[in-house]
Design an enzyme around this catalytic site. Structure first.
Site, PDB file in Angstrom:
ATOM      1  NE  ARG A 261      20.965   2.881 -14.005  1.00  0.00           N
ATOM      2  CZ  ARG A 261      19.976   3.000 -14.878  1.00  0.00           C
ATOM      3  NH1 ARG A 261      19.294   1.922 -15.232  1.00  0.00           N
ATOM      4  NH2 ARG A 261      19.649   4.170 -15.375  1.00  0.00           N
ATOM      5  NE  ARG A 276      20.070  -7.221 -15.092  1.00  0.00           N
ATOM      6  CZ  ARG A 276      18.936  -6.494 -15.122  1.00  0.00           C
ATOM      7  NH1 ARG A 276      18.841  -5.398 -14.416  1.00  0.00           N
ATOM      8  NH2 ARG A 276      17.928  -6.882 -15.860  1.00  0.00           N
ATOM      9  CD  GLU A 348      14.064  -0.558 -19.494  1.00  0.00           C
ATOM     10  OE1 GLU A 348      13.618  -1.437 -18.737  1.00  0.00           O
ATOM     11  OE2 GLU A 348      14.332   0.593 -19.124  1.00  0.00           O
ATOM     12  CB  SER A 351      12.798   3.769 -19.937  1.00  0.00           C
ATOM     13  OG  SER A 351      11.715   3.883 -19.056  1.00  0.00           O
ATOM     14  NE  ARG A 388      20.250  -3.147 -20.302  1.00  0.00           N
ATOM     15  CZ  ARG A 388      19.255  -3.402 -19.469  1.00  0.00           C
ATOM     16  NH1 ARG A 388      18.014  -3.091 -19.806  1.00  0.00           N
ATOM     17  NH2 ARG A 388      19.497  -3.986 -18.315  1.00  0.00           N
TER      18      ARG A 388
END
Length: 422
Positions: A261, A276, A348, A351, A388
């Site tokens: 990403r 991140r 988060e 999801s 994460r």
RNA sequence: GGAGAUGUCGCAUAGUGGCCUAGUGCGCCCGCCUGCUAAGCGGGUUGAGGUUCAAACCUCUCGCGGGUUCAAAUCCCGCCAUCUCCGCCA
């Protein structure tokens, strides 16, 4: 993409759905106009084409002057056919481009509004009270240093900001999580998959990642290939251009892959540690099912995500994401957010999205039920995003001396406690 | 990276410019016949789109995209995939 028939049958619902997302309903009206244009051009083309075919049949039978006359006639017609065909193709492409830009209409169950308008559905577990335990919690980067588990300095040296090495216990922890996740998913009936992380534009486009999320995607110019941001992409495209038998559904896959990403537009956010990053590994659940089953399957996906976080003994909450924050493909999305002690908030970690027939239409994945063939439904949900999850496990499991106690589910793979290296 | 071959309906195959509205066999579905099964007989069997209340009709679809032609599964160009061989390589 949506069913184009909705434009003719129920445009008001589409306009309302755009409004609920905080997007402009004008797109719907542009689409209706483009659809009319498209259908008009199709009818025009088919009329001249049909005439051409009929005349063409007469030519081999005709002789002499009659044949010459026919040839002259069809030659003229041929130009018209080419013209009409080009007009039809152009109108079709214009319509298609607009259609692909229209998001899946959000479920009426999804909260209206933007990023901050989510609804908390449930909160599970209790964050530890470090003050009561008598020590200040260290953040995951500090713990990673003490344990010899995470090296972001060398990640930056070799690859740049937002890259890292997992070292020693960190590497072992990811492998343990991967093993546990894949084994668990297998027990739940998912087929383990290791898909390609480099895909063609059609796969990326089909899953809806080249729309508003395009800036976040790595593209290899020279080969016109994309690095996937999630194995949702290769898993969704796995059955592209296929028709599946209804009794073969649901098909559930658990894909393990790296995720890339660009994190465009997130400068300055979460810059410390590995929360991140530009690359991480993830085990993703992906389901192909019937449209009728999609909503129930969505609940099941959420149930599996919760079971996973329960097994990791992490405090978390579940939110119902608001319409404006759903992305292009989903009609509804549930996020699970784990408690991060040093940030003193829920973040988060997984999801689950219900994309109904939106991706299947783009990727041409259909289900055959009796005599009818129609687009099926796709859903996806995170099982374990490694970085994460590692952040959450380290911070929540830490002890005063910097060691980390791991959840029982991981003990068979890596032991009970990660000890400081010095 | 280089050389060659191949790509037609679920599968197998026929089809080298207009009787292709893509034939045939297998498989599958429906029916007939039949103590039962098998065989046999008859019919059906890609998908998408348009006009339409509907019935019906029409258009597209022979790996994909262009081109030649009045007309393309068929001829030409490009691409993709598969197979064989050579080179390189974890």
């Amino acid at each position: 993409m949506i069913d184009p028939r909705l434009l003719r049958d129920d445009p008001d619902t589409l306009r309302e759905a755009q409004r609920r997302r905080g997007a402009s309903p004008d797109l719907v009206d542009e689409l209706i106009a483009a659809d009319e244009q498209r259908r008009h051009s199709i009818a025009a083309f088919e009329a001249v084409r049909s005439e051409q075919k009929n005349l063409g049949k007469l030519i081999p039978k005709a002789k002499g002057e009659e044949k010459q006359a026919l040839l002259a006639q069809t030659k003229e017609l041929s130009a018209k056919v080419k013209e009409a065909e080009a007009a039809q193709a152009e109108a079709g492409q214009a319509f298609d481009a607009l259609l692909r830009a229209l998001p899946n209409p959000a479920s009426t169950d999804a909260p209206e509004g933007g990023e901050d308008d989510f609804v908390v559905l449930d909160t599970v577990g209790t964050p530890r009270d470090f003050a009561a335990e008598g020590f200040e919690p260290r953040d995951h980067l500090e713990l990673g240093r003490i344990l010899g588990a995470i090296d972001t300095e060398r990640g930056a040296k070799v690859s740049g900001a937002r890259f890292y090495y997992l070292t020693g216990a960190g590497a072992r922890l990811e492998l343990a999580l991967t093993q546990l996740a894949m084994n668990t998913a297998s027990e739940w009936g998912f087929t383990p998959m290791i898909p390609p992380a480099l895909v063609k534009p059609s796969a990326m486009e089909g899953t809806g990642f080249l729309g508003q999320a395009a800036d976040d995607v790595y593209h290899l110019e020279k080969d016109d290939l994309y690095l996937v941001g999630t194995s949702e992409v290769p898993l969704a495209a796995y059955h592209s251009d296929e028709i599946l038998d209804a009794d073969s559904l649901p098909r559930r896959y658990a894909g393990f892959s790296p995720c890339y990403r660009r994190e465009a537009g997130s400068y300055g956010k979460d810059t410390r540690g590995i929360f991140r990053v530009h690359w991480f590994d993830k085990v993703e659940m992906f389901v192909f099912t019937t449209p009728e089953e999609a909503a129930a399957e969505h609940e099941r996906l959420l149930g599996w995500e919760r079971a996973w976080l329960d097994a990791l003994e992490l405090p978390y909450r579940v939110i119902d994401v608001a319409a404006g924050d759903l992305g292009l493909s989903a009609v509804r999305k549930f996020d699970c957010e784990a408690w991060i002690p040093t940030q003193e908030r829920y973040r988060e970690v997984s999801s689950a999205s219900n994309c109904t027939q939106f991706q299947a239409r783009r990727l041409d994945i259909r289900v055959r039920e009796g005599d009818s063939v129609s687009p099926l439904a796709t859903l996806n949900g995170t099982l374990c995003a490694m970085t994460r999850t590692i952040v959450a496990l380290l911070e929540n499991g830490q002890q005063a001396d910097g060691s980390v106690r791991l959840p029982a589910a991981l003990h068979p793979f890596i032991g009970e406690v990660l000890e400081p290296i010095t």
